[in-house]
Scaffold this motif. Structure first.
Motif, PDB file in Angstrom:
ATOM      1  N   VAL A   1      42.344  39.894  44.953  1.00  9.90           N
ATOM      2  CA  VAL A   1      40.933  39.594  44.737  1.00  9.90           C
ATOM      3  C   VAL A   1      40.683  39.433  43.241  1.00  9.90           C
ATOM      4  CG1 VAL A   1      40.317  42.047  44.620  1.00  9.90           C
ATOM      5  CG2 VAL A   1      38.570  40.366  45.217  1.00  9.90           C
ATOM      6  N   VAL A   2      39.728  38.580  42.897  1.00  2.07           N
ATOM      7  CA  VAL A   2      39.291  38.395  41.514  1.00  2.07           C
ATOM      8  C   VAL A   2      37.798  38.680  41.443  1.00  2.07           C
ATOM      9  CG1 VAL A   2      38.949  36.753  39.626  1.00  2.07           C
ATOM     10  CG2 VAL A   2      41.056  36.714  40.924  1.00  2.07           C
ATOM     11  N   VAL A   3      37.391  39.415  40.409  1.00  2.42           N
ATOM     12  CA  VAL A   3      35.986  39.731  40.166  1.00  2.42           C
ATOM     13  C   VAL A   3      35.569  39.073  38.857  1.00  2.42           C
ATOM     14  CG1 VAL A   3      34.293  41.561  39.823  1.00  2.42           C
ATOM     15  CG2 VAL A   3      36.225  41.920  41.371  1.00  2.42           C
ATOM     16  N   ALA A   4      34.398  38.439  38.834  1.00  4.31           N
ATOM     17  CA  ALA A   4      33.886  37.796  37.620  1.00  4.31           C
ATOM     18  C   ALA A   4      32.501  38.344  37.317  1.00  4.31           C
ATOM     19  CB  ALA A   4      33.832  36.280  37.800  1.00  4.31           C
ATOM     20  N   VAL A   5      32.299  38.806  36.079  1.00  4.37           N
ATOM     21  CA  VAL A   5      31.010  39.370  35.680  1.00  4.37           C
ATOM     22  C   VAL A   5      30.501  38.657  34.443  1.00  4.37           C
ATOM     23  CG1 VAL A   5      31.545  41.623  36.663  1.00  4.37           C
ATOM     24  CG2 VAL A   5      32.068  41.196  34.278  1.00  4.37           C
ATOM     25  N   PRO A   6      29.186  38.424  34.359  1.00  4.42           N
ATOM     26  CA  PRO A   6      28.615  37.736  33.200  1.00  4.42           C
ATOM     27  C   PRO A   6      28.362  38.719  32.055  1.00  4.42           C
ATOM     28  CG  PRO A   6      26.880  38.236  34.743  1.00  4.42           C
ATOM     29  CD  PRO A   6      28.167  38.730  35.373  1.00  4.42           C
ATOM     30  N   ASP A   7      27.898  38.195  30.945  1.00  5.43           N
ATOM     31  CA  ASP A   7      27.485  39.061  29.844  1.00  5.43           C
ATOM     32  C   ASP A   7      26.414  40.026  30.342  1.00  5.43           C
ATOM     33  OD1 ASP A   7      29.185  37.785  28.104  1.00  5.43           O
ATOM     34  OD2 ASP A   7      27.654  36.406  27.330  1.00  5.43           O
ATOM     35  N   GLY A   8      26.496  41.259  29.878  1.00  8.38           N
ATOM     36  CA  GLY A   8      25.529  42.260  30.311  1.00  8.38           C
ATOM     37  C   GLY A   8      25.984  43.061  31.505  1.00  8.38           C
TER      38      GLY A   8
END
Length: 478
Positions: free
Chosen positions: A432-439
């Motif tokens: 699995v890959v998780v992507a999070v934005p700034d903040g």
């Protein structure tokens, strides 16, 4: 939020009897603990404060976590449903193989693993994320009685279903208080051998069986499971005794699960249950007339699927903790012949989270990847929105044969901390890959078999991923 002083406050406890000299008796479990002022009961989370019985763990919880209903050994109630799992501190048993020993045994609890929630906050989390089932789980909800009862009532009033996953060492009076607010009971019967119960769990079996019958007679949805511990309870005789209890004292339609054991807590000098012993136990139970018998904590077997008992049509396929309906009507009948599949459905299932083909253009995202390895085929993902405005985080499955799986979107409220499970759902899935934005920030925590607490951050590594998860219990030196 994290709670650093969970042991210091007390909440008025129910099912209490006052005795002379300020002593109180707790009628929550069959122990009926007599507790003197300033002392605790066996569970270590119910105490006598000035002659009053109090609960020390009201609202004290591990991190609320989104999982699937299959995590709880529930296969016949809205398969594949997303659930909000809530677990607490303490237990009325002390099983030698406990998978949640770091929280079930209160003396091992670390402040970093304790969060505080109000009933309203729990229900709000479920509603905000479109989750229709709250599961009371992990260590054991029996010792969380007041918080479970009050939150479940609030959830029920808001149209949310309540699931109770428990070893069910509980008094009849406590069961009676649960029945009006709990919709699903998943009951773990540790063994059918009374001597085993006393020695390994530190409880006794008779109240468990009686409480299970009490739930079954009420008409609530009930499923039962038993952990097949290697060379202790993974016998044909235990399977026969379990099947006999279900068939004679409940009903042959009750779904029954034989669950694979992994070494943990005080029982690490052994191996995982051989799958062929589980398969044999299942065949024994089916031959004795049980209609729905499954294996738990296993992959790559058809013994987790559901077929129509009349025409043989494949109705539900399962892989790990995930389920897909392939031959079932919205009303829970066989799509082939119309026979009642005895699968309860939610009247208005929630829509799944949005899936996007690509990450939003113009946003920068940090990503983290986790690859399945050994028997680690699930991970808890914790994401935190540190900003004062809403954000969205994303995750997607990695598959060898289907690269375009899309990104699942999870909306995040300002300052929200959210946790969800990702478990292998296809045999060609690699991680699995998780992507999070700034903040936003993220961390990945390994899950061994069905979900447990606490979990270990992936960067900490593993101790023999095929046998025993971290953290490992260290026996005290003599």
């Amino acid at each position: 939020m994290a709670n650093r002083k969970w042991r210091e406050s007390g909440y008025p406890a129910r099912l209490a009897e006052k005795l002379p000299d300020g002593v109180v008796r707790c009628h929550l479990s069959p122990r009926n603990c007599k507790i003197r002022p300033g002392q605790h009961g066996f569970c270590m989370v119910r105490a006598n404060r000035g002659g009053e019985l109090v609960s020390l763990n009201y609202g004290r919880s591990v991190h609320a976590t989104e999982e699937t209903i299959e995590t709880e050994a529930v296969f016949h109630y809205e398969p594949g449903a997303r659930i909000l799992s809530m677990g607490n501190i303490g237990c009325m048993l002390n099983c030698d193989y406990c998978h949640n020993w770091k929280t079930s045994q209160a003396r091992f609890v670390e402040d970093k693993d304790v969060f505080h929630y109000t009933p309203e906050e729990v229900v709000d989390i479920a509603e905000r994320h479109g989750i229709q089932v709250i599961s009371w789980t992990y260590n054991d909800p029996v010792v969380w009685h007041e918080f479970v009862s009050e939150t479940a009532r609030l959830a029920s009033d808001r149209g949310i279903v309540n699931l109770y996953k428990s070893a069910f060492f509980i008094s009849p009076e406590a069961v009676a208080e649960l029945l009006p607010v709990i919709d699903i009971f998943s009951i773990s019967i540790k063994s059918m051998d009374p001597k085993y119960y006393r020695r390994v769990t530190k409880g006794w079996i008779e109240p468990v069986l009686e409480a299970t019958e009490q739930v079954y007679r009420s008409g609530r949805h009930v499923e039962v499971s038993t952990l097949m511990v290697t060379d202790l309870s993974d016998t044909e005789q235990n399977a026969r005794d379990m099947a006999r209890f279900v068939g004679e004292r409940l009903g042959p339609e009750v779904p029954t699960h034989f669950v694979r054991f992994h070494p943990d807590y005080k029982m690490t000098d052994t191996v995982r249950t051989p799958v062929e012993r589980l398969e044999r136990a299942r065949r024994v139970a089916l031959d004795m007339g049980l209609e729905h018998v499954y294996l738990g904590n296993v992959y790559d077997t058809e013994s987790t699927n559901t077929w129509c008992r009349s025409c043989g049509l494949l109705q539900i396929t399962r892989y790990g903790l995930n389920a897909r309906l392939v031959g079932l009507t919205p009303g829970g009948a066989c799509a082939g012949c119309g026979t009642d599949a005895r699968v309860r459905r939610l009247p208005h299932p929630a829509a799944p989270p949005a899936v996007l083909p690509d990450l939003p253009a113009g946003e920068r995202h940090d990503s983290a990847r986790f690859d399945w390895h050994g028997d680690i085929r699930a991970v808890h993902v914790r994401v935190v929105n540190t900003a004062d405005s809403p954000r969205a985080v994303f995750h997607r499955r990695l598959r060898r044969d289907h690269p375009d799986t899309g990104w699942t979107r999870i909306p995040m409220a300002p300052r929200e901390s959210y946790r969800f499970i990702s478990a292998q759902s296809f045999d060609d899935e690699t991680g699995v890959v998780v992507a999070v934005p700034d903040g936003c920030t993220s961390s990945l925590h390994q899950v061994f078999d069905r979900a447990h607490f606490p979990t270990t951050e992936a960067s900490a590594g593993t101790v023999n991923a095929d046998v025993t998860p971290l953290p490992r219990y260290v026996r005290p030196s003599r």
